[in-house]
Structures are given as structure tokens and as C-alpha cells.
Design a protein around this motif. Structure first.
Motif, PDB file in Angstrom:
ATOM      1  N   PRO A 241      -2.239   6.487 -14.559  1.00  0.00           N
ATOM      2  CA  PRO A 241      -1.191   7.023 -13.798  1.00  0.00           C
ATOM      3  C   PRO A 241      -1.477   7.199 -12.245  1.00  0.00           C
ATOM      4  O   PRO A 241      -0.638   7.657 -11.636  1.00  0.00           O
ATOM      5  CB  PRO A 241      -1.000   8.415 -14.676  1.00  0.00           C
ATOM      6  CG  PRO A 241      -1.802   8.129 -15.854  1.00  0.00           C
ATOM      7  CD  PRO A 241      -2.897   7.080 -15.475  1.00  0.00           C
ATOM      8  N   ALA A 242      -2.367   6.888 -11.749  1.00  0.00           N
ATOM      9  CA  ALA A 242      -2.692   7.117 -10.309  1.00  0.00           C
ATOM     10  C   ALA A 242      -3.291   5.971  -9.511  1.00  0.00           C
ATOM     11  O   ALA A 242      -3.894   5.925  -8.490  1.00  0.00           O
ATOM     12  CB  ALA A 242      -4.001   8.130 -10.132  1.00  0.00           C
ATOM     13  N   THR A 243      -2.866   4.637 -10.019  1.00  0.00           N
ATOM     14  CA  THR A 243      -3.122   3.426  -9.306  1.00  0.00           C
ATOM     15  C   THR A 243      -2.409   3.294  -7.945  1.00  0.00           C
ATOM     16  O   THR A 243      -2.859   2.339  -7.204  1.00  0.00           O
ATOM     17  CB  THR A 243      -2.796   2.334 -10.235  1.00  0.00           C
ATOM     18  OG1 THR A 243      -1.621   2.437 -10.576  1.00  0.00           O
ATOM     19  CG2 THR A 243      -3.857   2.081 -11.310  1.00  0.00           C
ATOM     20  N   GLY A 244      -1.516   4.119  -7.668  1.00  0.00           N
ATOM     21  CA  GLY A 244      -0.657   3.960  -6.267  1.00  0.00           C
ATOM     22  C   GLY A 244      -1.806   4.360  -4.987  1.00  0.00           C
ATOM     23  O   GLY A 244      -1.137   4.235  -4.015  1.00  0.00           O
ATOM     24  N   VAL A 245      -2.811   4.908  -5.427  1.00  0.00           N
ATOM     25  CA  VAL A 245      -3.711   5.577  -4.114  1.00  0.00           C
ATOM     26  C   VAL A 245      -5.051   4.481  -4.106  1.00  0.00           C
ATOM     27  O   VAL A 245      -5.640   4.099  -5.188  1.00  0.00           O
ATOM     28  CB  VAL A 245      -4.276   6.713  -4.433  1.00  0.00           C
ATOM     29  CG1 VAL A 245      -5.210   6.905  -3.439  1.00  0.00           C
ATOM     30  CG2 VAL A 245      -3.155   7.750  -4.753  1.00  0.00           C
ATOM     31  N   ALA A 246      -4.907   3.691  -2.797  1.00  0.00           N
ATOM     32  CA  ALA A 246      -6.213   2.838  -2.742  1.00  0.00           C
ATOM     33  C   ALA A 246      -7.432   3.518  -2.126  1.00  0.00           C
ATOM     34  O   ALA A 246      -7.390   4.484  -1.471  1.00  0.00           O
ATOM     35  CB  ALA A 246      -5.770   1.809  -1.741  1.00  0.00           C
ATOM     36  N   ASN A 247      -8.521   2.824  -2.393  1.00  0.00           N
ATOM     37  CA  ASN A 247      -9.645   3.110  -1.864  1.00  0.00           C
ATOM     38  C   ASN A 247     -10.263   1.991  -1.017  1.00  0.00           C
ATOM     39  O   ASN A 247      -9.518   0.900  -1.060  1.00  0.00           O
ATOM     40  CB  ASN A 247     -11.020   3.336  -3.132  1.00  0.00           C
ATOM     41  CG  ASN A 247     -12.278   3.577  -2.511  1.00  0.00           C
ATOM     42  OD1 ASN A 247     -13.095   2.705  -2.688  1.00  0.00           O
ATOM     43  ND2 ASN A 247     -12.668   4.795  -1.703  1.00  0.00           N
ATOM     44  N   ALA A 248     -11.102   2.210   0.133  1.00  0.00           N
ATOM     45  CA  ALA A 248     -11.410   1.189   0.861  1.00  0.00           C
ATOM     46  C   ALA A 248     -12.738   1.232   1.337  1.00  0.00           C
ATOM     47  O   ALA A 248     -13.269   2.470   1.312  1.00  0.00           O
ATOM     48  CB  ALA A 248     -10.367   0.926   2.138  1.00  0.00           C
ATOM     49  N   GLY A 249     -13.566   0.150   1.750  1.00  0.00           N
ATOM     50  CA  GLY A 249     -14.983   0.279   2.253  1.00  0.00           C
ATOM     51  C   GLY A 249     -15.148  -0.544   3.246  1.00  0.00           C
ATOM     52  O   GLY A 249     -14.291  -1.648   3.353  1.00  0.00           O
ATOM     53  N   PHE A 250     -15.995  -0.094   4.281  1.00  0.00           N
ATOM     54  CA  PHE A 250     -16.005  -0.920   5.806  1.00  0.00           C
ATOM     55  C   PHE A 250     -17.681  -1.236   5.974  1.00  0.00           C
ATOM     56  O   PHE A 250     -18.367  -0.104   5.990  1.00  0.00           O
ATOM     57  CB  PHE A 250     -15.347  -0.228   6.757  1.00  0.00           C
ATOM     58  CG  PHE A 250     -13.826  -0.240   6.474  1.00  0.00           C
ATOM     59  CD1 PHE A 250     -13.000  -1.357   6.907  1.00  0.00           C
ATOM     60  CD2 PHE A 250     -13.312   0.744   5.727  1.00  0.00           C
ATOM     61  CE1 PHE A 250     -11.523  -1.098   6.816  1.00  0.00           C
ATOM     62  CE2 PHE A 250     -11.953   1.016   5.452  1.00  0.00           C
ATOM     63  CZ  PHE A 250     -10.983  -0.025   5.961  1.00  0.00           C
ATOM     64  N   MET A 251     -17.903  -2.394   6.291  1.00  0.00           N
ATOM     65  CA  MET A 251     -19.301  -2.473   6.824  1.00  0.00           C
ATOM     66  C   MET A 251     -19.164  -3.363   8.253  1.00  0.00           C
ATOM     67  O   MET A 251     -18.497  -4.335   8.121  1.00  0.00           O
ATOM     68  CB  MET A 251     -20.185  -3.129   5.900  1.00  0.00           C
ATOM     69  CG  MET A 251     -20.259  -2.341   4.847  1.00  0.00           C
ATOM     70  SD  MET A 251     -22.078  -2.917   3.992  1.00  0.00           S
ATOM     71  CE  MET A 251     -22.032  -1.551   2.720  1.00  0.00           C
ATOM     72  N   VAL A 252     -19.835  -3.052   9.264  1.00  0.00           N
ATOM     73  CA  VAL A 252     -19.714  -3.820  10.469  1.00  0.00           C
ATOM     74  C   VAL A 252     -21.232  -4.076  10.819  1.00  0.00           C
ATOM     75  O   VAL A 252     -21.792  -3.058  10.786  1.00  0.00           O
ATOM     76  CB  VAL A 252     -18.833  -2.967  11.709  1.00  0.00           C
ATOM     77  CG1 VAL A 252     -19.189  -3.932  13.119  1.00  0.00           C
ATOM     78  CG2 VAL A 252     -17.437  -2.643  11.558  1.00  0.00           C
TER      79      VAL A 252
END
Lengths: 160, 160
Positions: B73-84
Motif C-alpha cells: 500500500p505504500a509503493t507511491g513513495v520512491a527511494n533513490a541512491g547516488f554515487m559520483v
């Protein structure tokens, strides 16, 4: 009532209430139609320490797990999950199990426990607060509740 | 500078800076000695949409992923990760990539983005704040930083 570590063969007696709770879609951020096999992989995962509560007749009426909430440099913080058979709700089983699991986490060396996504309408929020957890923050409107619409997800925390 | 979706064959050019960043143990809650195979499973996971940034010479200088932060029921929220790539830090690559990823998440239908564990000493905290993220709360002393000792982990949030 007896609390003990779960064995693999306990799963078939956990699954009926696990399924009922997740299918209701009111408290867990897992797919409501999670299959039994996927549920077993999630709950009885080797990375988790799993507990069950047996009543006087030997029936399993609740289960919980403890696992690291993060990896690498943050493994000192535990995560936990709890399910009480809805037919046995309101008898203090959740509270007794939670105290046991918190103590087990402390003994295992964790310094704190975090719940990442407690649905704000979940009656268990009161229980966590009474056990010393605090709400660190709330992700607004993150959870589609079948009766209440979009509600927030609390991040809850307690030092051990 | 070009941002595009990653292909499986990009991985060997992501791994060198991925490994360097995780081994430093200052920003990610993954094991510092994560193997290349485990890292590939984590980052190039089929559940994630993965992006890379190429510079003018075709070198991959950064990568990011977007994935649901919760299930059911909470799939509308994204997570993200970043690497430079640390050798390319300070040139605005992270900001440009972050804006791209935020826009891609919005386009994909996510209503919000959450970072679950941003080390409070990570210089990227400033970037997230400048991009409209807020700190919902902080898990105190959750992360063992090799230079700063135990520091907090921020939960950060932005509506999309």
C-alpha cells in the motif's frame, strides 16, 4: 504463554495470521497478495532472529523478528517486526512479545531499535510509545489505507 | 555530460567508484568490503531503475537508482541512491543527476521521495536541502564514521 525462538517447521502455523494481517492492507508495507513462499522468505529469513508465542494449548498466536536495520557501519541498530493473530488481539500478547524482543536485541548487542514504517493509524503506535519508543518523523500520506485513505508512516526509535 | 539509463554492460565502469565510496565507509550503510558481485546485485537490481552520467569522453562519472521505498500500500513513495566518482566531485554532477532522477521519479508516477539513511556528516545533505528535501528526523548515533565517530542518520523527504 511461552515465547521461544521459531523453528522452520513453525511457519505453517504463522502463515494463516501473517496472511490475514498483510492481506488486510492496514499495517504492513508488503503486497497484500504476497504468496506463502514469498512471505516465508521475508519472515523466516536467515538474517533474522524469529520468535513465536505459544499459548497454553501449544497454538502459535504471535511472531516477531529482529534483524539489523542497516548494514556496514550502522549494524548496531536493530529493526523488528511483530504480528499477533487478530483473533487473540487485546490480550497483552503484543506487549509481552515486544518487551521480550527488545530485551533480546539489547542482549544481542544492538544499541537502538528503529521501525521504518509504522502506519500512523495502527493501534500499535500507542504500544510502542508506552514501551519508550518515540516518533522521529512521519512520511506524510505515504500509505494507502483501505479505510482511512492516505495516511503517514512513522519512523519510530528507541535506544536500548 | 549525458545522463542515460544504465545497461548491464556499464557495471564494470561503475564498480571502481562504487567500491571506493563504500570502502571509505563514510556515506553508505553497506558493508565496506562488499564484493563486486554483491554490489552488482544491489545496484543493478531489476527492481531498480538505474542511471549513469557520461562525460564528454564517454567515461562514466556517476550513477543513481530509483526504486519503490516500500511495497504494497505504500509503493507511491520512491527511494533513490547516488554515487559520483570522488575524482569528479565538486563539479555539479551530483546536483544535475539528482534533478534528473527526481524528475524521472515524478514522471514514473511517484508522489514523494524518501532517503532512509543519510549520514549527517555527508556533504550531500546540503545538496538535498537545496533541492527541496527536508529532514524528517534523525536516528541518533546510528552510524560509525571512521573519522567523526558515531553520527546520526537523517531520514529525508520531498514531495514530487
Amino acid at each position: 504463554m511461552q515465547i521461544r525462538e521459531a523453528a522452520a517447521e513453525d511457519w505453517p502455523r504463522i502463515w494463516p495470521f501473517w496472511h490475514r494481517i498483510v492481506a488486510a492492507g492496514e499495517t504492513y508495507t508488503w503486497d497484500r497478495d504476497t504468496s506463502e513462499e514469498a512471505a516465508r522468505s521475508l519472515w523466516m529469513n536467515p538474517a533474522k532472529r524469529v520468535y513465536v508465542v505459544e499459548d497454553e494449548t501449544g497454538a502459535i498466536v504471535a511472531s516477531a523478528f529482529v534483524t539489523p536495520n542497516y548494514g556496514g557501519p550502522a549494524t548496531g541498530v536493530a529493526n523488528a517486526g511483530f504480528m499477533v493473530d487478530p483473533d487473540r488481539a487485546g490480550r497483552g500478547i503484543g506487549g509481552t512479545l515486544a518487551e521480550h524482543v527488545v530485551e533480546a536485541a539489547r542482549t544481542a548487542g544492538y544499541r537502538a531499535m528503529v521501525f521504518n514504517a509504522v502506519v500512523e493509524t495502527n493501534p500499535a503506535v500507542k504500544l510502542w510509545l508506552s514501551l519508550g519508543f518515540e516518533i522521529l518523523g512521519t512520511v506524510p500520506e505515504a500509505f494507502d489505507h483501505p479505510r482511512h485513505g492516505r495516511v503517514g508512516l512513522h519512523i519510530m526509535y528507541r535506544a536500548l
